[in-house]
Design a protein around this motif. Sequence first.
Motif, PDB file in Angstrom:
ATOM      1  N   LEU A  86      75.450  43.722  67.965  1.00  0.00           N
ATOM      2  CA  LEU A  86      74.821  42.903  68.903  1.00  0.00           C
ATOM      3  C   LEU A  86      75.116  41.493  68.837  1.00  0.00           C
ATOM      4  N   SER A  87      75.505  40.887  67.558  1.00  0.00           N
ATOM      5  CA  SER A  87      76.055  39.710  67.471  1.00  0.00           C
ATOM      6  C   SER A  87      77.366  39.362  68.037  1.00  0.00           C
ATOM      7  N   ARG A  88      77.927  40.189  68.362  1.00  0.00           N
ATOM      8  CA  ARG A  88      79.393  40.338  69.068  1.00  0.00           C
ATOM      9  C   ARG A  88      79.418  40.158  70.450  1.00  0.00           C
ATOM     10  N   CYS A  89      77.993  40.481  71.094  1.00  0.00           N
ATOM     11  CA  CYS A  89      78.174  40.820  72.529  1.00  0.00           C
ATOM     12  C   CYS A  89      78.029  39.671  73.547  1.00  0.00           C
ATOM     13  N   ASP A  90      79.041  39.457  74.435  1.00  0.00           N
ATOM     14  CA  ASP A  90      78.514  38.719  75.526  1.00  0.00           C
ATOM     15  C   ASP A  90      77.826  39.107  76.315  1.00  0.00           C
ATOM     16  N   THR A 108      62.987  41.643  67.147  1.00  0.00           N
ATOM     17  CA  THR A 108      63.939  41.234  65.841  1.00  0.00           C
ATOM     18  C   THR A 108      65.390  41.478  66.371  1.00  0.00           C
ATOM     19  N   THR A 109      65.683  42.741  67.186  1.00  0.00           N
ATOM     20  CA  THR A 109      67.096  42.993  67.384  1.00  0.00           C
ATOM     21  C   THR A 109      67.517  42.165  68.571  1.00  0.00           C
ATOM     22  N   ILE A 110      66.660  41.725  69.673  1.00  0.00           N
ATOM     23  CA  ILE A 110      67.137  40.817  70.696  1.00  0.00           C
ATOM     24  C   ILE A 110      67.653  39.443  69.901  1.00  0.00           C
ATOM     25  N   GLY A 111      66.935  39.201  68.786  1.00  0.00           N
ATOM     26  CA  GLY A 111      67.258  37.980  68.005  1.00  0.00           C
ATOM     27  C   GLY A 111      68.751  38.027  67.597  1.00  0.00           C
ATOM     28  N   TYR A 112      69.320  39.097  67.484  1.00  0.00           N
ATOM     29  CA  TYR A 112      70.774  39.071  67.020  1.00  0.00           C
ATOM     30  C   TYR A 112      71.586  38.986  68.138  1.00  0.00           C
ATOM     31  N   LEU A 113      71.280  38.962  69.412  1.00  0.00           N
ATOM     32  CA  LEU A 113      72.115  38.671  70.220  1.00  0.00           C
ATOM     33  C   LEU A 113      72.492  37.031  70.428  1.00  0.00           C
ATOM     34  N   PRO A 114      74.073  36.910  70.767  1.00  0.00           N
ATOM     35  CA  PRO A 114      74.281  35.342  71.077  1.00  0.00           C
ATOM     36  C   PRO A 114      73.324  34.742  72.254  1.00  0.00           C
ATOM     37  N   ASP A 129      61.964  51.857  78.561  1.00  0.00           N
ATOM     38  CA  ASP A 129      61.305  51.613  77.247  1.00  0.00           C
ATOM     39  C   ASP A 129      62.377  51.439  76.206  1.00  0.00           C
ATOM     40  N   THR A 130      63.461  51.402  76.413  1.00  0.00           N
ATOM     41  CA  THR A 130      64.356  50.913  75.534  1.00  0.00           C
ATOM     42  C   THR A 130      64.418  49.654  75.054  1.00  0.00           C
ATOM     43  N   ILE A 131      63.657  48.859  75.967  1.00  0.00           N
ATOM     44  CA  ILE A 131      63.738  47.308  75.824  1.00  0.00           C
ATOM     45  C   ILE A 131      62.205  46.844  75.776  1.00  0.00           C
ATOM     46  N   ASP A 132      61.828  46.099  74.694  1.00  0.00           N
ATOM     47  CA  ASP A 132      60.417  45.729  74.739  1.00  0.00           C
ATOM     48  C   ASP A 132      60.243  44.405  75.667  1.00  0.00           C
ATOM     49  N   THR A 133      59.460  44.747  76.675  1.00  0.00           N
ATOM     50  CA  THR A 133      59.439  43.808  77.800  1.00  0.00           C
ATOM     51  C   THR A 133      59.106  42.425  77.355  1.00  0.00           C
ATOM     52  N   ASN A 134      57.828  42.285  76.560  1.00  0.00           N
ATOM     53  CA  ASN A 134      57.273  41.054  76.190  1.00  0.00           C
ATOM     54  C   ASN A 134      58.551  40.280  75.303  1.00  0.00           C
ATOM     55  N   ALA A 135      59.170  41.051  74.347  1.00  0.00           N
ATOM     56  CA  ALA A 135      60.290  40.195  73.504  1.00  0.00           C
ATOM     57  C   ALA A 135      61.301  39.831  74.536  1.00  0.00           C
ATOM     58  N   LEU A 136      61.604  40.716  75.572  1.00  0.00           N
ATOM     59  CA  LEU A 136      62.766  39.851  76.519  1.00  0.00           C
ATOM     60  C   LEU A 136      62.330  38.797  77.283  1.00  0.00           C
ATOM     61  N   ARG A 195      60.024  36.507  76.194  1.00  0.00           N
ATOM     62  CA  ARG A 195      60.234  35.325  75.217  1.00  0.00           C
ATOM     63  C   ARG A 195      61.452  35.017  74.998  1.00  0.00           C
ATOM     64  N   ALA A 196      62.473  35.806  74.894  1.00  0.00           N
ATOM     65  CA  ALA A 196      64.002  35.446  74.548  1.00  0.00           C
ATOM     66  C   ALA A 196      64.456  34.617  75.908  1.00  0.00           C
ATOM     67  N   LEU A 197      63.877  35.169  76.993  1.00  0.00           N
ATOM     68  CA  LEU A 197      64.349  34.157  78.220  1.00  0.00           C
ATOM     69  C   LEU A 197      63.707  33.026  78.394  1.00  0.00           C
ATOM     70  N   ASP A 198      62.462  32.896  77.986  1.00  0.00           N
ATOM     71  CA  ASP A 198      61.920  31.695  78.102  1.00  0.00           C
ATOM     72  C   ASP A 198      62.275  30.715  77.358  1.00  0.00           C
ATOM     73  N   GLU A 199      62.583  31.084  75.917  1.00  0.00           N
ATOM     74  CA  GLU A 199      63.312  30.343  75.089  1.00  0.00           C
ATOM     75  C   GLU A 199      64.626  29.978  74.958  1.00  0.00           C
ATOM     76  N   LYS A 200      65.221  30.579  76.102  1.00  0.00           N
ATOM     77  CA  LYS A 200      66.715  30.259  76.284  1.00  0.00           C
ATOM     78  C   LYS A 200      67.479  31.037  75.105  1.00  0.00           C
ATOM     79  N   ARG A 201      67.174  31.958  74.649  1.00  0.00           N
ATOM     80  CA  ARG A 201      67.790  32.672  73.553  1.00  0.00           C
ATOM     81  C   ARG A 201      68.515  34.099  74.122  1.00  0.00           C
TER      82      ARG A 201
END
Length: 356
Positions: free
Chosen positions: A230-234, A253-259, A271-278, A280-286
Amino acid sequence: MASTLSEETRFEHILVLNVPFPDTHRALLEKHVKSITYIPSARTPGSVPDDVYRKVDVIYGFPGGLENWAQVPNLKFVQLDLAGADNVVRGTMWHEEQAQKVAMATTSGIHMAPISQHFILTTLALFHRLQEHIIVAQVDKRWGKDDEFGGRAFIQELKGKAVGVLGYGHIGRECARLSAAFGARVLAATSDGRKKPQGGYVGHGMGDPDGSIPEAWFSTKDDTSFRDFLSRCDVLVLALPSTGTTRHLLSATTIGYLPSHAIVVNLGRGDTIDTNALLRALDEKRLAGAALDVVEEEPLPDGHPLFGRNNVLITPHVSGRTSMYFERSIQICVENLRRLRQGEEIWNKVDFKRGY
């Protein structure tokens, strides 16, 4: 090959359910079965008469209303018209002992062309901020200005990017092939992280037959390996089935590994993606953006916070709706009937325990 098949090996009765069934398709099946019953709309209990279910040894389509083995004492083979079996094999009957006597196959591979093209379409649209340009032109009805879109330097290319394919099956492999054609580097992640050849139905010239496109393979079961992937993915493209092990594979947790510059494209199951986690990551520009053809809750409710974002493309689970769908579906069915008559391994056989 058909000339070597004897009349005695033909199946007795096939039940065709919930699919278009023109005369050309009937003629193809008649080479392998003695009689055919067609019911164009049968998705609820009782919609298929008991006497019809009792005599069938093959079902082609979605087996609506099938709930127990007493209904189908002669059943030998089910050819789904679906690429995923999860909505069918969740039924308890498919986890009972009798299920071991029945083969089931999906139409996996049928979506290789349209869904992989959708992946390229949405990825490039995000890179080029196409959605924002379209809104200005179609809604505001005016010529856009560079400073509205971050300036010309914002535009990115797929060339040189690292595309991580999570789920290296039929769709994942074709996404990889097209990505490589655009000059991207490809990474693959599967449950065991092992390079494997491609099996099942594959369109001519498509996919990655020997698994040679990815420059590296990673395991989703190994936390260190998955984090490295995940850390290598663009660009991360998910092409996974819905199972107990894939649910929320992309979590807080795993979304946090993405750049933070990465985009996520989901083409498999919502259901492979936790919508709430997604969110938050978008809102926080992660995360830089997402393209979602599938989501956890379908249809996505009006006014959902995923809607209305310049960096999120949402389509209503339509990426696989090709006009060629049922032409390919019947070809898979016919080939599997031939293989069963010849005693060969069928395409896209379902493992009831794994759910796909």
